[in-house]
Design an enzyme around this catalytic site. Structure first.
Site: not given
Length: 1281
Positions: A551-553, A689, A745, A810, A948-949, A951
């Protein structure tokens, strides 16, 4: 299979249907459109589409057809005759047959039942095919129950009121309490008097009489219009289920508990004892006792008992830990209709109950849809993200269908904590229960833990095959021994028992314990590095990883964001103009005035676009104050804090200011030099969101003003599409591209004015009615920095030939920039963006287009320096490479979630190409991340996933080795969890996994060769009429083998950089098989040579001559010269083959660093030499050693031992590790036995192909025939693969 046909409730009846206690369910997922509900007959063909039915067996019935948990289902009915016959044989076999049936329950079912239709079945056999290779069965008993019986049982269980009890004892049924019970299923609700159901994996399956099928009980809500979930009269207490209707639903759904059983110790003991391995141990111990091996039998019995105790203790501890983690109950207020509110335990909730969320908050024990009010929810226990989330009421729409994933911002999930609630006046915050028990999000997670999918452990599969080979070898030895002894005239029970002893010799009793010890030690080493594992078997698999998705973020980049600046848009002299970036938004109004000078001075400063951008940054968020601290999304926090505004909790006065609403209030006090007065704004409505919508919005009102402001922020692409074209700057695309290509971003904001309305109307307005005709305000640019060690870790993985992939939600260009910055994509490597052109159809499907993300200029001399120049990608065109037909250097595909969906649906034959060459996957949804991991696995990769999430949970669970950088309940879906939020855990896990895999190979080979050594020794000694003595067995098995195998796994991983090649993954490949064969031949040759040399000595007297032909197995006396010759050389074989198989560099440290192992080698070598040279009388009698009369001959035996040591070490170091491994990589071997991984074949094809057809640097389009030829080529290749 019969089609799924039954009546479907129309949307017009939905509210009354729910209030009458008739639960509704449907296929999961949402359906957009105006069709509403249709009859199931019209849609039943969906479940029998050509794609799904192609892989199904004709005539076989299924449950969950087309879903991830699809299973075959077969009906069985008990046969009295065959049950009697079966139990007769069970009795006469003293229960042995029943134990076999326990190992193979399907046999027992077939022996006692006969197949029948599902309608007449008493039991069902469910067959689950996992990953197209594993077959799991579930046998379940069908429960039959009438509606009245269900009500009576529930009343006794929960001790309902006397009034209800008196009604149930009467014969007359009141009209308000119909006898029938509503059964909610896939696309209908059925009214039945009798209920047939069974439970599998904690989920209930209910019989549908009309379609003659079992259907999985579904949650309330998915697939029905959101308006059907609303209860307009709930605030007046006129909605909800009556007590009787609640009981009837509970009869169907069961109690609202996530029950994790903790089995009694006696049950665990019985299950462990009847394990095939321990049954083999018991039989072996009995044989050893019968042949007077008392000490050895006692030692193995102690080891087995200790193993059973450890296993039971660990199992109980894990079960208790999981139960204590997930269980919980509370009390909550439920609306019963007619203005009645009852306080009940959460375990009594059922789908359809309307509950009141307390103002002080609570822990949710069900999934519920928010109907009225706002909730601030902490979902960290479920998602791992500690940021509070604002939940708003579900929109009441007839054309929008509820989906828990898409409407997550309106759904309260089980296991999460409601921190605060807000609503205007004294109205109640209310929700309707949609799921209970294991149907909830938390229940689904717990179910996945309790019933994990089988992992592809090739090492284990090969180990079972090799144990089967050893058993076959033992059977051959048994038959040979029996036949030989019978031919020699030897008879008796002892002969039979000693022949059986050969079988116990060939299957090492310490093998499971030795294998487990290596894994446990690896797990402890991981814990010391803050990497925790809940699936120890996955440690070995992690050593085979050759592809890792990141994952990125929060994974590759820092979790938090830094505000780089704001790019405002201003209208100056009727011209739209983009102003210079403002790095400090708090100075935005003054900075804009300074730039524009007097050109804007005549306007109201509060109507200027830059000021509206400033206000939008301060109001368009979901922040809240909890315990005096501002909490919310990190992006919102950065934006709000940069404005210099203040957020205050609402007070009673604030409520009256904003029409009895309980809003979030933000204030701003400008400097005296600025042309603004103090501002106070109340946020009266939030539209949270949504990842599907890619935006959030708020309605706010400034005190003293009539009009309201609507602000919307989100992805630039989405905000642009919602804005008026004339308000978007002409250079918008170039501006956006310039920032995203630098890795920033970017968030866009837009605005519109809304006429003031009553609060009641505002709470009912839909966001779609407001999100159009917006005025574009500008861009907010945020910087998401790489973590300090990301580039270094990715470089280490690349040097180890581990492929790295970025999969993120993203923006694509941002992801490309980050991939460049972290060197996931090399400086001289091209990136090709894959787009889909839905306006241009080719064979009725969207056309895929390829374009270079940037132009990489190279010097043909091979200079490492290169520069990148931007290349417009605004137009998607079909382009071709130069006529050479090959790509210069490596290239990487960059794919968006939209393109991935098109590829999945229309170009499935090209999926291997895209996953082999794809490096950047952006705008990917959680489901798409999981699909990518599965696609990589299908092409032959061993895939790791690091995220980390929440998702990432699906991908973490699907990967061979998922690594969660979070500590939450959701991380339980991942085999590994790192306490340190750094991807440095990935190479560390691979390093430890490789060490553990090599250790497992070494231990297994050592235990296998140990069994062969003992087998050869026993067979040779049987030939001369003797055997090993009791203490010789005990010394070898209990002291030498146990100590060496226990310390074997304590060798640490090699600390250097990861080796460029992973270790072997198959026990049946040439190196391990060749090693065992060659070593076994050398062992047999040394033992026979030692015996032959002994027999040639002048002082040698054959054992049978000493005993006058009586076998040692009958006399229980084994001391003789033959025994000394064979046992003497075998001691060195047992000891130093452990050293030979204790591999060092490049995966493990040198054996000398393992002090316990080295000490054991030295100890047993010294003690064995003492036994062979000159032991004292006590040891000679204890070990039953017949010492040779000549001391010089004793050194001859030691010489053979030294020769054995030298040969075994040289063979392993040169012939196996260099010769056989090099042979496997040779071209000749690869021609005879090509590697099976699909990705290698795909890479080879692509290396000589013109695919993909991307632009040359002049941008000339290719001939159409080139595209057709490439597509035809790869369609044929995919079909062949």
């Amino acid at each position: 299979m019969s089609p799924q046909t039954d009546e479907v409730v129309s949307s017009s009846k939905a509210n009354s249907f729910r209030n009458q206690g008739r639960a509704k369910t449907s296929h999961e997922g949402s359906t957009r459109g105006n069709k509403g509900f249709t009859r199931a007959e019209n849609s039943s063909q969906d479940s029998h589409s050509s794609d799904s039915s192609a892989s199904q067996n004709v005539g076989v019935k299924y449950v969950n057809l087309g879903e991830e948990d699809q299973m075959e289902i077969h009906g069985y009915r008990r046969s009295i005759f065959w049950t009697t016959v079966t139990w007769f044989f069970i009795v006469i076999t003293v229960g042995i047959l029943r134990m076999v049936y326990h190992w193979f329950p399907e046999w027992f079912l077939n022996c006692t039942h006969t197949k029948c239709s599902l309608e007449a079945a008493e039991k069902v056999l469910l067959v689950e095919i996992c990953q197209e290779k594993y077959r799991k069965i579930h046998i379940r008993t069908i429960i039959r129950q009438t509606a009245l019986q269900a009500l009576r049982n529930l009343a006794q269980a929960i001790k309902i009121t006397t009034k209800i009890m008196s009604w149930k004892s009467s014969t007359k049924r009141p009209k308000c309490c119909p006898f029938h019970s509503r059964i909610p299923m896939a696309r209908f609700t059925a009214k039945v008097e009798n209920m047939r159901l069974f439970t599998c994996k904690k989920l209930r399956y209910v019989w549908n009489e009309r379609s003659k099928e079992f259907f999985k009980l579904k949650s309330l809500g998915p697939g029905i219009p959101t308006s059907s979930l609303h209860c307009p009269d709930a605030q007046q207490g006129l909605a909800g289920l009556s007590l009787i209707e609640q009981q009837k639903r509970r009869a169907v759904y069961g109690r609202n508990t996530i029950y994790v059983p903790v089995r009694p110790i006696l049950e665990l003991l019985m299950l462990e004892v009847i394990n095939p391995f321990y049954i083999f141990q018991v039989v072996s111990i009995l044989i050893w006792i019968a042949i007077w091996y008392y000490f050895y039998a006692a030692a193995i019995a102690v080891m087995s008992i200790a193993g059973i105790i450890i296993t039971i203790t660990q199992t109980r501890r894990n079960q208790r830990k999981l139960r204590n983690t997930v269980r919980g109950n509370d009390i909550i207020t439920v609306c019963r209709g007619n203005g009645d509110y009852h306080t009940v335990g959460t375990e009594d909730l059922v789908p359809g109950d309307v509950i009141v969320i307390p103002a002080a908050g609570c822990v949710l024990h069900c999934d519920a849809v928010l109907l009225f009010g706002t909730c601030i929810v902490n979902e960290s226990m479920l998602t791992g993200e500690s940021v509070p989330v604002t939940k708003t009421p579900l929109p009441m729409r007839n054309d929008v269908f509820y989906n828990p994933r898409e409407h997550a911002r309106h759904t309260l999930f089980s296991g999460t904590r409601v921190v605060q609630t807000r609503f205007y006046d004294d109205e109640k915050v209310m929700a309707v229960v949609t799921s209970t028990g294991f149907l909830t999000a938390k229940g689904t997670l717990v179910s996945s833990i309790m019933y994990p999918p089988p992992a592809d452990y090739k090492f284990e599969r090969d180990s079972y095959k090799f144990i089967g080979f050893l058993a076959s070898l033992a059977s051959i030895g048994f038959i040979y021994s029996m036949v030989t002894k019978i031919m020699n005239g030897d008879t008796g029970l002892q002969v039979l028992l000693h022949s059986f002893d050969l079988i116990t010799v060939c299957v090492p009793p310490a093998l499971p314990a030795a294998m487990a010890a290596g894994i446990i030690l690896a797990q402890r080493r991981l814990e010391l590095r803050n990497i925790f594992c809940i699936s120890p078997r996955a440690i070995n698999v992690s050593g085979s990883i050759n592809c890792v998705c990141f994952d990125k973020t929060g994974t590759l980049t820092e979790e938090g964001l830094d505000l780089w600046g704001v790019v405002p848009v201003a209208r100056i002299a009727n011209f739209l103009r983009v102003l210079s970036p403002v790095t400090k938004p708090c100075t935005l109004p003054g900075a804009v005035s300074a730039v524009t000078g007097s050109e804007m001075s005549h306007e109201d400063p509060k109507k200027e676009l830059p000021y509206l951008l400033f206000k939008g940054m301060a109001t368009c968020h979901s922040l809240t104050i909890i315990d005096g601290t501002l909490n919310g999304d990190p992006l919102d926090l950065k934006m709000f804090e940069s404005t210099g505004w203040n957020l205050i909790e609402p007070s009673h006065d604030d409520t009256h200011k904003y029409d009895n609403l309980c809003p979030t209030v933000v204030t701003w006090t400008p400097n005296e030099s600025e042309r603004h007065s103090k501002v106070e704004v109340g946020i009266v409505r939030q539209f949270p969101f949504s990842s599907a919508l890619q935006r959030m919005a708020v309605l706010c009102k400034e005190m003293g003003k009539d009009q309201m402001h609507f602000f919307c922020k989100g992805s630039p692409e989405m905000i642009q599409s919602l804005s008026l074209p004339e308000t978007v700057p002409e250079n918008y695309h170039e501006l956006l591209e310039s920032y995203t290509k630098q890795g920033f971003r970017v968030i866009a904001l837009a605005h519109r004015l809304v006429e003031s309305q009553s609060i009641n109307k505002l709470q009912k307005v839909q966001r779609e009615d407001l999100e159009h005709g917006l005025t574009f305000l500008g861009l907010v640019v945020l910087e998401n920095r790489l973590k300090p060690d990301s580039a270094e870790v990715l470089a280490e993985l690349a040097s180890a030939a581990v492929r790295t992939i970025m999969v993120t939600g993203d923006n694509l260009l941002t992801a490309i920039s980050v991939a460049r910055d972290c060197e996931m994509v090399g400086e001289n490597e091209e990136i090709v963006i894959v787009n889909c052109d839905e306006t241009t159809l080719s064979e009725d499907k969207p056309r895929l287009t390829f374009a270079l993300a940037e132009k990489v200029s190279r010097q043909l001399t091979g200079s490492p320096t290169a520069t990148r120049t931007n290349m417009s990608i605004a137009e998607d065109v079909i382009l071709s490479m130069p006529d050479t037909g090959t790509h210069y250097g490596r290239y990487h595909l960059a794919i968006t979630g939209k393109s991935w969906s098109v590829i999945q649906e229309h170009y499935s034959e090209l999926i291997p190409n895209f996953v082999v060459k794809g490096t950047i996957f952006a705008r990917m949804s959680p489901d798409q991340k999981q699909q990518l991991v599965v696609a990589l696995q299908k092409t032959g990769y061993f895939v790791g996933m690091c995220g980390d999430g929440a998702n990432d949970c699906g991908a973490l669970k699907a990967a061979h080795a998922g690594i969660a950088l979070t500590d939450s309940e959701a991380s339980v879906a991942s085999p590994f969890t790192s306490k340190e939020p750094s991807i440095s855990c990935v190479p560390e896990l691979i390093r430890q996994g490789r060490c553990a895999l090599v250790t497992s190979f070494g231990i297994f080979n050592y235990m296998a060769i140990y069994a062969l050594i003992q087998f050869f020794s026993v067979m040779i000694l049987f030939e001369v009429g003797t055997n090993l003595s009791d203490f010789q067995f005990l010394y070898v098995d209990f002291f030498i083998i146990c100590s060496l195998s226990a310390f074997f796994g304590q060798t640490q991983p090699y600390p250097g950089k990861l080796f460029k090649r992973p270790p072997l993954t198959s026990l049946l490949s040439p190196p391990p098989v060749g090693s065992l064969v060659i070593q076994a031949l050398i062992i047999l040759l040394i033992q026979l040579t030692s015996l032959f040399v002994t027999q040639q000595q002048d002082w040698f007297v054959p054992y049978l001559n000493i005993t006058n032909g009586t076998l040692g197995t009958e006399l229980s006396e084994y001391a003789c010269s033959e025994n000394y010759a064979v046992v003497g050389v075998s001691f060195s074989q047992y000891i130093f083959l452990a050293l030979a198989y204790s591999k060092g560099k490049p995966y493990r440290k040198m054996f000398l660093t393992n002090y316990g192992f080295t000490a054991s080698l030295a100890l047993w070598t010294g003690f064995s030499l003492y036994l062979l040279i000159d032991p004292n009388e006590y040891l000679k009698e204890l070990f039953e050693l017949e010492m040779p009369p000549e001391l010089s001959f004793r050194f001859v035996i030691i010489g053979f031992s030294i020769l054995q040591v030298a040969l075994c070490l040289l063979i392993e170091a040169f012939l196996v590790d260099r010769g056989l491994v090099a042979m496997m990589n040779s071209s000749c071997w690869l021609k005879m036995r090509p590697r099976q991984e699909m990705y290698l074949e795909v890479e080879q094809k692509l290396s000589t192909s013109r695919w993909p057809l991307v632009s040359n640097y002049d941008g000339d389009p290719p001939p159409e025939e080139h595209l057709s030829s490439v597509m035809n080529q790869f369609s044929a290749f995919r079909a062949k693969s």
